[in-house]
Design a protein around this motif. Structure first.
Motif, PDB file in Angstrom:
ATOM      1  N   PRO A 196     -10.921  76.764   8.019  1.00 32.95           N
ATOM      2  CA  PRO A 196     -11.600  75.694   7.270  1.00 32.95           C
ATOM      3  C   PRO A 196     -10.836  75.215   6.049  1.00 32.95           C
ATOM      4  CG  PRO A 196     -12.701  77.791   6.926  1.00 32.95           C
ATOM      5  CD  PRO A 196     -11.679  78.022   7.994  1.00 32.95           C
ATOM      6  N   ALA A 197      -9.813  75.969   5.623  1.00 32.91           N
ATOM      7  CA  ALA A 197      -9.012  75.537   4.476  1.00 32.91           C
ATOM      8  C   ALA A 197      -7.927  74.537   4.890  1.00 32.91           C
ATOM      9  CB  ALA A 197      -8.363  76.742   3.805  1.00 32.91           C
ATOM     10  N   PRO A 244      -6.092  71.226   7.098  1.00 32.55           N
ATOM     11  CA  PRO A 244      -6.442  69.824   7.367  1.00 32.55           C
ATOM     12  C   PRO A 244      -6.882  69.633   8.815  1.00 32.55           C
ATOM     13  CG  PRO A 244      -4.065  70.100   7.390  1.00 32.55           C
ATOM     14  CD  PRO A 244      -4.642  71.443   7.046  1.00 32.55           C
ATOM     15  N   HIS A 245      -8.066  69.086   9.003  1.00 37.14           N
ATOM     16  CA  HIS A 245      -8.589  68.808  10.342  1.00 37.14           C
ATOM     17  C   HIS A 245      -9.203  67.418  10.348  1.00 37.14           C
ATOM     18  CE1 HIS A 245      -8.012  72.985  11.539  1.00 37.14           C
ATOM     19  NE2 HIS A 245      -8.580  73.347  10.396  1.00 37.14           N
ATOM     20  N   GLN A 246      -9.138  66.777  11.485  1.00 37.22           N
ATOM     21  CA  GLN A 246      -9.669  65.424  11.620  1.00 37.22           C
ATOM     22  C   GLN A 246     -11.013  65.460  12.329  1.00 37.22           C
ATOM     23  OE1 GLN A 246      -7.566  62.088  11.863  1.00 37.22           O
ATOM     24  NE2 GLN A 246      -6.163  62.899  10.372  1.00 37.22           N
ATOM     25  N   SER A 263     -17.028  67.843  -0.620  1.00 43.03           N
ATOM     26  CA  SER A 263     -15.750  67.886   0.072  1.00 43.03           C
ATOM     27  C   SER A 263     -15.596  69.204   0.836  1.00 43.03           C
ATOM     28  CB  SER A 263     -14.593  67.698  -0.906  1.00 43.03           C
ATOM     29  OG  SER A 263     -14.626  68.690  -1.921  1.00 43.03           O
ATOM     30  N   LYS A 264     -16.110  70.310   0.288  1.00 45.54           N
ATOM     31  CA  LYS A 264     -16.048  71.603   0.972  1.00 45.54           C
ATOM     32  C   LYS A 264     -16.824  71.547   2.284  1.00 45.54           C
ATOM     33  CE  LYS A 264     -17.146  76.549   0.294  1.00 45.54           C
ATOM     34  NZ  LYS A 264     -18.109  76.719   1.400  1.00 45.54           N
ATOM     35  N   GLN A 314     -17.518  68.887   4.037  1.00 45.75           N
ATOM     36  CA  GLN A 314     -16.814  68.000   4.956  1.00 45.75           C
ATOM     37  C   GLN A 314     -15.634  68.704   5.613  1.00 45.75           C
ATOM     38  OE1 GLN A 314     -15.859  64.238   3.157  1.00 45.75           O
ATOM     39  NE2 GLN A 314     -17.976  63.830   2.558  1.00 45.75           N
ATOM     40  N   ARG A 315     -14.907  69.542   4.837  1.00 43.78           N
ATOM     41  CA  ARG A 315     -13.787  70.288   5.413  1.00 43.78           C
ATOM     42  C   ARG A 315     -14.282  71.284   6.459  1.00 43.78           C
ATOM     43  NH1 ARG A 315     -12.143  70.703   0.053  1.00 43.78           N
ATOM     44  NH2 ARG A 315     -12.774  72.904   0.010  1.00 43.78           N
ATOM     45  N   GLU A 316     -15.359  72.008   6.137  1.00 44.10           N
ATOM     46  CA  GLU A 316     -15.899  72.979   7.082  1.00 44.10           C
ATOM     47  C   GLU A 316     -16.394  72.285   8.352  1.00 44.10           C
ATOM     48  OE1 GLU A 316     -17.493  76.263   3.800  1.00 44.10           O
ATOM     49  OE2 GLU A 316     -18.865  74.806   4.672  1.00 44.10           O
ATOM     50  N   ALA A 350     -15.361  69.382   9.597  1.00 42.83           N
ATOM     51  CA  ALA A 350     -14.214  68.908  10.379  1.00 42.83           C
ATOM     52  C   ALA A 350     -13.532  70.067  11.105  1.00 42.83           C
ATOM     53  CB  ALA A 350     -13.222  68.188   9.477  1.00 42.83           C
ATOM     54  N   ALA A 351     -13.425  71.213  10.429  1.00 42.26           N
ATOM     55  CA  ALA A 351     -12.808  72.374  11.067  1.00 42.26           C
ATOM     56  C   ALA A 351     -13.642  72.866  12.243  1.00 42.26           C
ATOM     57  CB  ALA A 351     -12.621  73.489  10.046  1.00 42.26           C
TER      58      ALA A 351
END
Length: 223
Positions: free
Chosen positions: A28-29, A31-33, A47-48, A50-52, A54-55
């Motif tokens: 999760p740290a 970059p994922h689309q 933002s955290k 959203q990153r999780e 996307a991952a």
């Protein structure tokens, strides 16, 4: 991108599932689309988060490829559950260090649940909320009761995800009783009330693993 923690989670979870279920992990740290239709429900998320998210979707698409299925968008439904492509089902889970996703064809697997939690003791005050009396009685006889309580929580989350595809019912922690078996590293999840199409007393069976500071629970029922 798969970090060491995600790789460890994948290795811990893989033996719990048979070859009809595809499993994948992401960091999760990294970059994922995510697809625009997936992110539409997260416009106000941190933002955290959203990153999780996307991952998790990236892990799900990796597992779909393992099945030989197209890596399509997996948007969030109005109930906040993933909307899987036709003919497929799956489950996504994450911690701060790893995301896991499991997917399968509906013709092979009827229910699928996956959950992952840090293997840390549950706060004593939370046990009253999450664990029903029978579970608390069992915990009172165990060493490291707080860690086993966390496993019970994970198994409830896992069973909830598995049953939701069929029931579409939002149920509380008291709706399912968990009975872990430390020897076989399995658990029984028994309905405490009717949750159609499930009846009171009906039991689902799952498996668990612990390692690398994680608890992973899975529940897969063949079609």
């Amino acid at each position: 991108m798969t970090g060491a923690a995600a790789t460890g989670a994948l290795m811990l979870a893989a033996p719990l599932l048979d070859t009809r279920v595809a499993l994948a992990a992401t960091d999760p740290a990294g970059p994922h689309q995510a697809y625009p239709e997936e992110l539409a429900a997260l416009s106000r998320a941190t933002s955290k988060r959203q990153r999780e998210f996307a991952a998790g979707r990236a892990a799900a698409r990796l597992s779909l490829r393992e099945l030989g299925a197209p890596a399509l968008a997996i948007p969030m439904g109005t109930d906040r559950a993933p909307v899987w492509p036709p003919g497929l089902l799956g489950s996504i889970t994450h911690t701060d260090t790893a995301c896991l996703a499991a997917t399968a064809w509906e013709g092979e697997i009827r229910m699928l649940g996956l959950d992952m939690e840090p293997d840390t003791p549950m706060d004593t005050d939370l046990m009253e909320t999450i664990c029903i009396p029978a579970e608390r009685d069992w915990l009172a006889r165990q060493d490291m009761a707080g860690h086993w309580a966390k496993l019970i929580f994970s198994a409830k989350e896992c069973a909830y995800k598995a049953q939701y595809r069929l029931s579409r019912a939002l149920i509380g922690f008291d709706a399912i009783a968990i009975r872990p078996d430390p020897v076989s590293q399995s658990f029984a999840a028994t309905f405490q009330a009717d949750v159609p199409p499930f009846s009171r007393g009906e039991t689902l069976h799952g498996r668990f693993a612990r390692g690398g500071g994680l608890i992973i629970t899975v529940l897969a029922v063949a079609a």
